[in-house]
Each structure stands twice: as C-alpha cells, then as structure tokens.
Write an enzyme that holds these catalytic residues in place. Structure first.
Site, PDB file in Angstrom:
ATOM      1  N   ASP A   1     -11.533   2.338   3.453  1.00 44.44           N
ATOM      2  CA  ASP A   1     -11.954   0.940   3.321  1.00 44.44           C
ATOM      3  C   ASP A   1     -13.412   0.841   2.865  1.00 44.44           C
ATOM      4  O   ASP A   1     -13.846  -0.210   2.388  1.00 44.44           O
ATOM      5  CB  ASP A   1     -11.865   0.255   4.698  1.00 44.44           C
ATOM      6  CG  ASP A   1     -10.820  -0.845   4.746  1.00 44.44           C
ATOM      7  OD1 ASP A   1     -10.540  -1.440   3.692  1.00 44.44           O
ATOM      8  OD2 ASP A   1     -10.305  -1.109   5.846  1.00 44.44           O
TER       9      ASP A   1
ATOM     10  N   LYS B   1       0.850  -1.207   0.000  1.00 44.63           N
ATOM     11  CA  LYS B   1       0.000   0.000   0.000  1.00 44.63           C
ATOM     12  C   LYS B   1       0.878   1.247   0.000  1.00 44.63           C
ATOM     13  O   LYS B   1       0.644   2.188  -0.758  1.00 44.63           O
ATOM     14  CB  LYS B   1      -0.927   0.014   1.226  1.00 44.63           C
ATOM     15  CG  LYS B   1      -2.054  -0.986   1.130  1.00 44.63           C
ATOM     16  CD  LYS B   1      -2.976  -0.909   2.336  1.00 44.63           C
ATOM     17  CE  LYS B   1      -4.053  -1.963   2.242  1.00 44.63           C
ATOM     18  NZ  LYS B   1      -3.684  -3.286   2.723  1.00 44.63           N
TER      19      LYS B   1
ATOM     20  N   GLN C   1      -5.253  -2.168   9.244  1.00 49.44           N
ATOM     21  CA  GLN C   1      -5.049  -3.466   8.601  1.00 49.44           C
ATOM     22  C   GLN C   1      -5.646  -4.579   9.463  1.00 49.44           C
ATOM     23  O   GLN C   1      -5.349  -4.691  10.651  1.00 49.44           O
ATOM     24  CB  GLN C   1      -3.538  -3.705   8.379  1.00 49.44           C
ATOM     25  CG  GLN C   1      -3.207  -4.969   7.608  1.00 49.44           C
ATOM     26  CD  GLN C   1      -3.649  -4.917   6.149  1.00 49.44           C
ATOM     27  OE1 GLN C   1      -3.491  -3.899   5.482  1.00 49.44           O
ATOM     28  NE2 GLN C   1      -4.178  -6.010   5.654  1.00 49.44           N
TER      29      GLN C   1
HETATM   30  N1  GUN Z   1      -7.103  -7.296   5.459  1.00 47.50           N
HETATM   31  C1  GUN Z   1      -7.422  -8.075   4.392  1.00 47.50           C
HETATM   32  N2  GUN Z   1      -8.327  -7.443   3.590  1.00 47.50           N
HETATM   33  C2  GUN Z   1      -8.579  -6.243   4.170  1.00 47.50           C
HETATM   34  C3  GUN Z   1      -9.417  -5.149   3.825  1.00 47.50           C
HETATM   35  O1  GUN Z   1     -10.127  -5.141   2.812  1.00 47.50           O
HETATM   36  N3  GUN Z   1      -9.414  -4.095   4.691  1.00 47.50           N
HETATM   37  C4  GUN Z   1      -8.657  -4.081   5.830  1.00 47.50           C
HETATM   38  N4  GUN Z   1      -8.722  -3.003   6.624  1.00 47.50           N
HETATM   39  N5  GUN Z   1      -7.849  -5.080   6.168  1.00 47.50           N
HETATM   40  C5  GUN Z   1      -7.810  -6.155   5.350  1.00 47.50           C
END
Ligand code: GUN
Length: 288
Positions: free
Chosen positions: A119, A52, A96
């Site tokens: 998100d 990211k 996360q």
């Molecule tokens: N971990 C795996 N997929 C996701 C997601 O879509 N959002 C978040 N915040 N954590 C994740």
C-alpha cells in the site's frame, strides 16, 4: 477538444511487463505472493478484493483473500497480521480499508512491515519519499504511482512544470505532491481551506483533482491560453447515479489539452500499481 488519456493501453503495457517478470521470478523459485485481509462484508471492499485477486492471478502471482468475521477480536486480527508478516513465503500484505469501528484505531500502515507494505503507507516508505525517492527504494502509494505512470506514458515531463494538486489526503494528495516534487515540478497543494483556488488552478500546467465532489472542476477553473493537463482522481455519482469524477468532463473538454476520463482513468491504475509493488517487494525480498 481535449485528448483523453485512458488507462487501458498503459495498464496493458504494464500487465505484459509484470507477467514476464512473474514468469522470470517463478523460474528462480519465487512466485510473488499477496495476502489480502478482508474484515467483514462491506460490499465495495468485497468487490475490490476480488478484483485484486483476479489481477494478481492474471499476471501469474498468487493472491489469497483472508476473510475475517466483522466481529473478529483485536488480538486475533493482530496475531494473523503478525504471522503473515513473519512468513517468508508472503511478499505483500494488504489490509482492505475501512476496518470495522472496533478496529479502526489501529494504524495499519505501521502494522505491516515496510518491505511487505504494498500500500506504501508505512512511515519508512513515506520517509524515503520525503528524502527524494522516485520508487527505487520505497514502495509507493498506489494511486500516486498510477498517476505518475500515466504522465510518463503520455510523455509529460514534470521538470519545471507548475502543478496544482487539490486534496491533501494521506493516500493521494500528500504523497503525490512529494512524488511530483521529486520529479522537479513546482507543486502547490490546495485543499478545502485554500483561498482563491481558481487563481491557483488558472496558473497551473497540470491540475490534479482529488476532492471527492462530483464535477467540481469546470472550465471557470481553467486558463484558455494554456494547454492544461487535467488528472481526475474522483470517483463519485452524479445526480442521475452515473459514475463521474471531480471534473466536469463535458464542460472542460474544449478548454484543456489532455484529460483523464472517469471511469477508465486513474481508478484503473491503482490496482496496476499494486501489482508493480508486489513484484518489486518479491524481488527485493528474494535478493536479501
Ligand atoms: N480501501 C480503499 N482504498 C484503499 C487503499 O488505497 N488501501 C487500502 N488498504 N484499502 C483501501
């Protein structure tokens, strides 16, 4: 033989647009800024958060990974989120998941304010989706948004199409069903308790597999008379440990019109959508 709808050219086009938008925002004194909270050292999460940061910096945004220890106290965790929520320089806040056991009762979607909720998990964003929004007002969940970008790129008009979505998760199946409904598709949301799944998929123009079972969908789920479009959201490993989706690509390739591959398909679009959400969030916060 099915055409493969790959993420790479779509992602590149969006990356170019986002780079230009970030550059324009910077000229106005606003650099999109994302904070990613990583608790502990869950190996896939460490890789995802690193990816990211790399992506955001590549488009010209700022991204900091805030690493907290596995045993961080709940009070401390909430204090940090609250401070970042109130910091006007922060446009996007991403926690996360999964969180460690002692924190996993916390509804992260409600913790992050809706305007910074990149998100797309906050009730206020999901409510806009319920009301018919296509992403003009709400920040959309990233994987569904990525799937819509892929269909848009492939010029697939959802108006009046029969779509079968398999999987009813909060992150993919449910929000995607709403988004596709808002685009005038007739959506059937199937899941592990659905009776006669094959009958449903055989009637569909578009099938979205978000099941979590390696190569579950084979040609017996398809209708050879139709030019079906198959969207594979699965990320699994096959019996040889090789990455694969929920669709048996080899088996269906003669029986459908279009197919998203794994790897190189939907999975790659999620981070692109996150970038779009961050830039949209920064723009909206700057305008308000
Ligand atoms: N971990 C795996 N997929 C996701 C997601 O879509 N959002 C978040 N915040 N954590 C994740």
């Amino acid at each position: 033989m099915a055409t493969l709808l790959k993420a790479a050219p779509i992602s590149q086009q969006i990356v170019d647009d986002l780079t230009e938008e970030c550059s324009n925002l910077k000229k106005k004194g606003c650099t999109p800024n994302l904070k990613v909270i990583l608790v502990g050292e869950h190996p896939p999460s460490v890789i995802y958060t690193r990816n990211k940061k790399k992506f955001m910096e590549n488009i010209g945004a700022e991204c900091e990974i805030i690493k907290l220890p596995q045993d961080v106290k709940e009070d401390e965790f909430l204090k940090i989120i609250n401070e970042l929520s109130e910091d006007a320089k922060v446009h996007g806040l991403f926690v996360q998941l999964p969180l460690p056991k002692h924190l996993d009762h916390i509804d992260v979607g409600q913790l992050v304010p809706p305007q910074k909720d990149v998100d797309g998990f906050h009730a206020q964003n999901l409510y806009q989706l319920m009301k018919g929004d296509k992403g003009d007002k709400a920040l959309l969940p990233c994987t569904p948004k990525g799937i819509m970008s892929m269909l848009d790129y492939a010029d697939i008009d959802l108006n009046g199409k029969n779509v079968v979505v398999i999987g009813r998760s909060m992150i993919v199946g449910k929000p995607l069903s709403l988004l596709m409904t808002n685009a005038n598709a007739t959506v059937t949301l199937c899941h592990s308790r659905t009776k006669g799944l094959k009958k449903e998929t055989q009637k569909a123009d578009i099938i979205v597999a978000a099941i979590g079972k390696a190569k579950f969908i084979d040609s017996s789920f398809l209708s050879p008379q139709k030019d079906q479009v198959l969207i594979d959201v699965g990320i699994n490993h096959d019996e040889n440990g090789k990455l694969c989706g929920d669709i048996n690509e080899e088996d269906v390739s003669q029986s459908c019109a279009l197919l998203t591959p794994v790897p190189g398909g939907v999975g790659k679009m999620t981070i692109v959508s996150l970038g779009q959400n961050l830039v949209a969030a920064a723009k909206r916060q700057m305008e308000n």
